[in-house]
Design a protein around this motif. Structure first.
Motif, PDB file in Angstrom:
ATOM      1  N   LEU A  44       0.808  -1.220   0.000  1.00  0.00           N
ATOM      2  CA  LEU A  44       0.000   0.000   0.000  1.00  0.00           C
ATOM      3  C   LEU A  44       0.842   1.271   0.000  1.00  0.00           C
ATOM      4  O   LEU A  44       0.402   2.310  -0.498  1.00  0.00           O
ATOM      5  N   PHE A  45       2.042   1.205   0.577  1.00  0.00           N
ATOM      6  CA  PHE A  45       2.814   2.446   0.689  1.00  0.00           C
ATOM      7  C   PHE A  45       3.438   2.881  -0.640  1.00  0.00           C
ATOM      8  O   PHE A  45       3.975   3.977  -0.758  1.00  0.00           O
ATOM      9  N   ARG A  46       3.346   2.036  -1.675  1.00  0.00           N
ATOM     10  CA  ARG A  46       3.975   2.391  -2.951  1.00  0.00           C
ATOM     11  C   ARG A  46       3.097   3.359  -3.738  1.00  0.00           C
ATOM     12  O   ARG A  46       1.865   3.365  -3.627  1.00  0.00           O
ATOM     13  N   THR A 130       6.255  -1.484  10.833  1.00  0.00           N
ATOM     14  CA  THR A 130       5.860  -1.402   9.424  1.00  0.00           C
ATOM     15  C   THR A 130       6.815  -2.217   8.571  1.00  0.00           C
ATOM     16  O   THR A 130       7.979  -2.432   8.937  1.00  0.00           O
ATOM     17  N   PHE A 131       6.322  -2.686   7.417  1.00  0.00           N
ATOM     18  CA  PHE A 131       7.144  -3.430   6.456  1.00  0.00           C
ATOM     19  C   PHE A 131       7.590  -2.456   5.371  1.00  0.00           C
ATOM     20  O   PHE A 131       6.758  -1.907   4.637  1.00  0.00           O
ATOM     21  N   ALA A 132       8.884  -2.224   5.292  1.00  0.00           N
ATOM     22  CA  ALA A 132       9.426  -1.253   4.337  1.00  0.00           C
ATOM     23  C   ALA A 132      10.254  -1.977   3.277  1.00  0.00           C
ATOM     24  O   ALA A 132      11.157  -2.751   3.602  1.00  0.00           O
ATOM     25  N   PRO A 201       4.330  -8.737  -1.691  1.00  0.00           N
ATOM     26  CA  PRO A 201       4.148  -7.633  -0.746  1.00  0.00           C
ATOM     27  C   PRO A 201       3.807  -8.128   0.659  1.00  0.00           C
ATOM     28  O   PRO A 201       3.644  -9.319   0.882  1.00  0.00           O
ATOM     29  N   HIS A 202       3.695  -7.144   1.584  1.00  0.00           N
ATOM     30  CA  HIS A 202       3.353  -7.438   2.968  1.00  0.00           C
ATOM     31  C   HIS A 202       2.226  -6.518   3.428  1.00  0.00           C
ATOM     32  O   HIS A 202       1.910  -5.516   2.768  1.00  0.00           O
ATOM     33  N   VAL A 203       1.648  -6.877   4.571  1.00  0.00           N
ATOM     34  CA  VAL A 203       0.634  -6.005   5.172  1.00  0.00           C
ATOM     35  C   VAL A 203       1.314  -4.699   5.581  1.00  0.00           C
ATOM     36  O   VAL A 203       2.533  -4.662   5.765  1.00  0.00           O
ATOM     37  N   PRO A 204       0.558  -3.611   5.727  1.00  0.00           N
ATOM     38  CA  PRO A 204       1.195  -2.323   6.051  1.00  0.00           C
ATOM     39  C   PRO A 204       1.928  -2.338   7.387  1.00  0.00           C
ATOM     40  O   PRO A 204       3.001  -1.751   7.520  1.00  0.00           O
TER      41      PRO A 204
END
Length: 663
Positions: A44-46, A130-132, A201-204
């Motif tokens: 989601l952060f992308r 958070t997963f970065a 990807p990962h969860v936020p």
């Protein structure tokens, strides 16, 4: 459940302001854990490129569950290295209903270790890390992960070839795709808590995991699935969107454990797995032998009724036969090693079809003989890896109800429909009636097409015929790209058992390869020589596996026609044993399988033992029964019926057995 369609999710427009991220678009919806941008799963952060088609991926969708479970695997690995900094990381992918992670540690994990790791995981989750995502070069990744030899090896596989990665279970979740990436777990203060090589990807945030995860068990697993490599320790876990869903799943696991066919097989004295014979080689005890014989006798009779002719073939063959069939280059690793005899290599057969081809080619064939349907219970041997051998459901020595239909190309569609109807009716006879179908086709990826024999046209025709026949059943049809045999596509019947688990049962395979390789021909009506189509079908798959599934489906309480003992006599006292034995003898003359309890146990203990044995009918006789020429019934559910005239009792039992009632 799949991800929501673009039209059902706010923010799926193609035009977005520059710099907009998935969090900006979907952050208010706590169920959204990732997004699909132009068909590609992303965190989601992308940022969302302008003009993209965007879909929300919710935590309760299939993709969302995989992302949730993959994230839980990362949290597990972080917890393990917190507790044991010397632990080396293997692979940690999501799997059906859960996840696992492999570790190289000095000592195997103990159940108490799993409890401690769960607590450590919960602490990480509560921190809201958070997963970065970071993109790295291969060289940078090697430098950063210098202390992780298995990760370094995966990087090397990625550099070598895509096939090298896909050949390792779970590796695509680490290094699949184009870019090489590392995911950092970042604390709220911005500091890095931990990191792992991962595709994402990962969860936020770890908060998404809540408290709906659990570690289930641990065991050994060879690195990259090869016994030549080090044995790592694998921890299995599960994760769900809610605590209620987790509880429902663990309840299902508890019920499955009660039904475990290995446990019930020992309790009911059906079969065993002697170490002296070797892994995956079961023996059937008298009671298990009865069930196996009844299954085979019934299936044999049904095959004859459906136009099949019974044949028999040996357990061993010269090597050349399996080269001719095309199996050896593809399946040699799953066959027992060759043995040298009189200067010739022989193999234990892993399949029956090449020998059935020899029967077809033993003399000239006419179109008038087709369809020619051959069938046998053939013993085959497959060298399954020790890590996957499991009771009766994954064995090394098995008996297949193997049949092959030789038909003209024009007859193939009707023959497949005939086989599907036969398969589904046979499964229903054994009490399995909740199905869907799976259509396995070749992998259309250009690099993987060479694993499948035949032209594009042959595959297209065969796949179309199978798909049409499957669709006409009205059952759900699920695609399985890449799951076909090397010689042609197949339909498999996926059946649900009493507690909702799905098992692959019967298969029907279209083969345009072997008839050509064996030079099979028949004389057509116009006098020309033509090549038949060969259709493989197995109704049980293997007798052993099917029996194991039935044990778990029925929890050992087989319907009367399958029960090894159908009636157990329990006299109230020894004085009534002769009277009861006479009743049992009358049943025996009707073909009913009977026993009487002559033990010294007291009557209440005999009744308890009868209940544990799961016999469908218990007949009891005391003074009142004898005086009235009657017996008393005790059924498996604990209910009882007293004073039943002997003739009526016999009629009830015989009718239940002959009608194959599911009681």
């Amino acid at each position: 459940m799949s991800a929501q369609s673009p039209s059902s999710v706010a923010g799926s427009e193609r035009t977005v302001p520059e710099g907009t991220t998935g969090t900006d678009r979907f952050g208010d919806d706590k169920k959204v854990v990732a997004m699909r941008v132009d068909g590609v799963l992303q965190d989601l952060f992308r940022e969302i490129p302008e003009g993209s088609e965007v879909e929300a991926v919710t935590v309760d969708s299939e993709d969302g569950l995989n992302i949730l479970r993959h994230s839980a695997a990362h949290v597990l690995a972080q917890a393990v290295q917190q507790v044991n900094p010397d632990a080396k990381l293997g692979i940690g992918p999501p799997v059906k209903d859960g996840f696992y992670y492999d570790f190289d540690v000095d000592q195997p994990f103990h159940p108490d270790d799993l409890k401690a790791l769960e607590k450590a995981m919960q602490k990480i989750v509560n921190e809201g890390q958070t997963f970065a995502r970071r993109v790295v070069t291969d060289d940078d990744a090697r430098a950063e992960l210098a202390g992780e030899p298995y990760k370094i090896e995966l990087i090397g596989l990625k550099s070598a070839a895509a096939d090298a990665v896909s050949s390792v279970e779970g590796a695509t979740s680490e290094v699949g795709g184009g870019e090489l990436t590392i995911y950092d777990n970042v604390r709220r203060d911005g500091s890095r808590a931990w990191g792992d090589l991962c595709r994402g990807p990962h969860v936020p945030t770890t908060k998404v995991l809540g408290n709906a995860f659990k570690l289930l068990r641990s065991g050994g697993a060879y690195w990259r699935g090869s016994e030549k490599n080090p044995q790592l320790q694998r921890i299995y876990g599960t994760a769900w969107p809610t605590k209620d869903e987790l509880k429902a799943y663990t309840d299902r696991l508890a019920e499955a454990e009660k039904r475990d066919h290995r446990k019930l097989g020992a309790e009911l004295d059906l079969y065993s797995f002697p170490d002296e014979l070797g892994s995956g080689l079961p023996v059937f005890h008298p009671k298990g032998g009865i069930i196996k014989r009844v299954m085979e006798d019934y299936a044999r009779q049904r095959h004859i009724e459906e136009g099949f002719e019974y044949v028999g073939t040996p357990h061993i063959s010269k090597e050349h036969l399996f080269h001719t069939s095309g199996h050896l280059p593809y399946y040699e690793d799953t066959m027992f090693p060759a043995m040298e005899l009189e200067g010739t290599r022989y193999f234990l057969k892993a399949m029956n079809c090449p020998m059935h081809n020899l029967i077809f080619s033993s003399r000239g064939r006419s179109y008038r003989e087709l369809p020619l349907r051959l069938f046998e219970f053939g013993s085959v041997y497959r060298y399954e890896k020790s890590g996957v051998v499991h009771g009766l459901t994954r064995v090394r020595g098995l008996e297949m109800d193997d049949s092959h239909s030789y038909v003209t190309a024009e007859q193939a569609p009707d023959e497949i429909k005939h086989l599907l109807k036969f398969v589904l009716s046979l499964l229903k006879d054994f009490g399995l009636d909740d199905f869907y179908l799976e259509l396995s086709t070749r992998d259309e990826d250009g690099d993987k097409k060479d694993k499948f024999i035949g032209s594009d046209e042959q595959w297209a025709i065969a796949t179309s015929i199978l798909e049409q026949a499957a669709t006409e059943t009205g059952l759900e049809l699920v695609p399985d790209p890449g799951g076909a045999a090397f010689y042609g596509p197949k339909i498999s019947v996926q059946a649900k058992d009493a507690i909702g688990r799905t098992w692959q049962m019967s298969t029907i395979q279209y083969d345009f390869n072997q008839p050509e390789r064996f030079g099979l021909e028949f004389q057509a009506a116009d006098g020309t020589r033509q090549q038949p189509v060969m259709i493989h079908s197995a109704k049980f798959g293997s007798v052993e596996r099917f029996l194991g599934v039935l044990v778990e489906h029925y929890a050992g309480a087989f319907p009367p026609w399958l029960s090894p003992v159908q009636v157990l006599g329990v006299p109230v006292a020894e004085d009534f044993a002769d009277y009861l034995q006479d009743v049992l003898n009358q049943l025996k003359r009707k073909g009913i399988r009977v026993e009487i309890d002559h033990s010294d146990d007291r009557f209440p203990k005999k009744i308890r033992n009868a209940s544990k044995s799961k016999v469908p009918f218990v007949l009891i006789a005391g003074e009142e029964d004898r005086a009235a020429g009657a017996v008393s019934f005790r059924y498996r559910d604990g209910s009882q019926k007293n004073g039943v005239p002997v003739a009526d009792a016999i009629a009830e039992i015989v009718e239940a057995v002959e009608s194959r009632k599911q009681v």
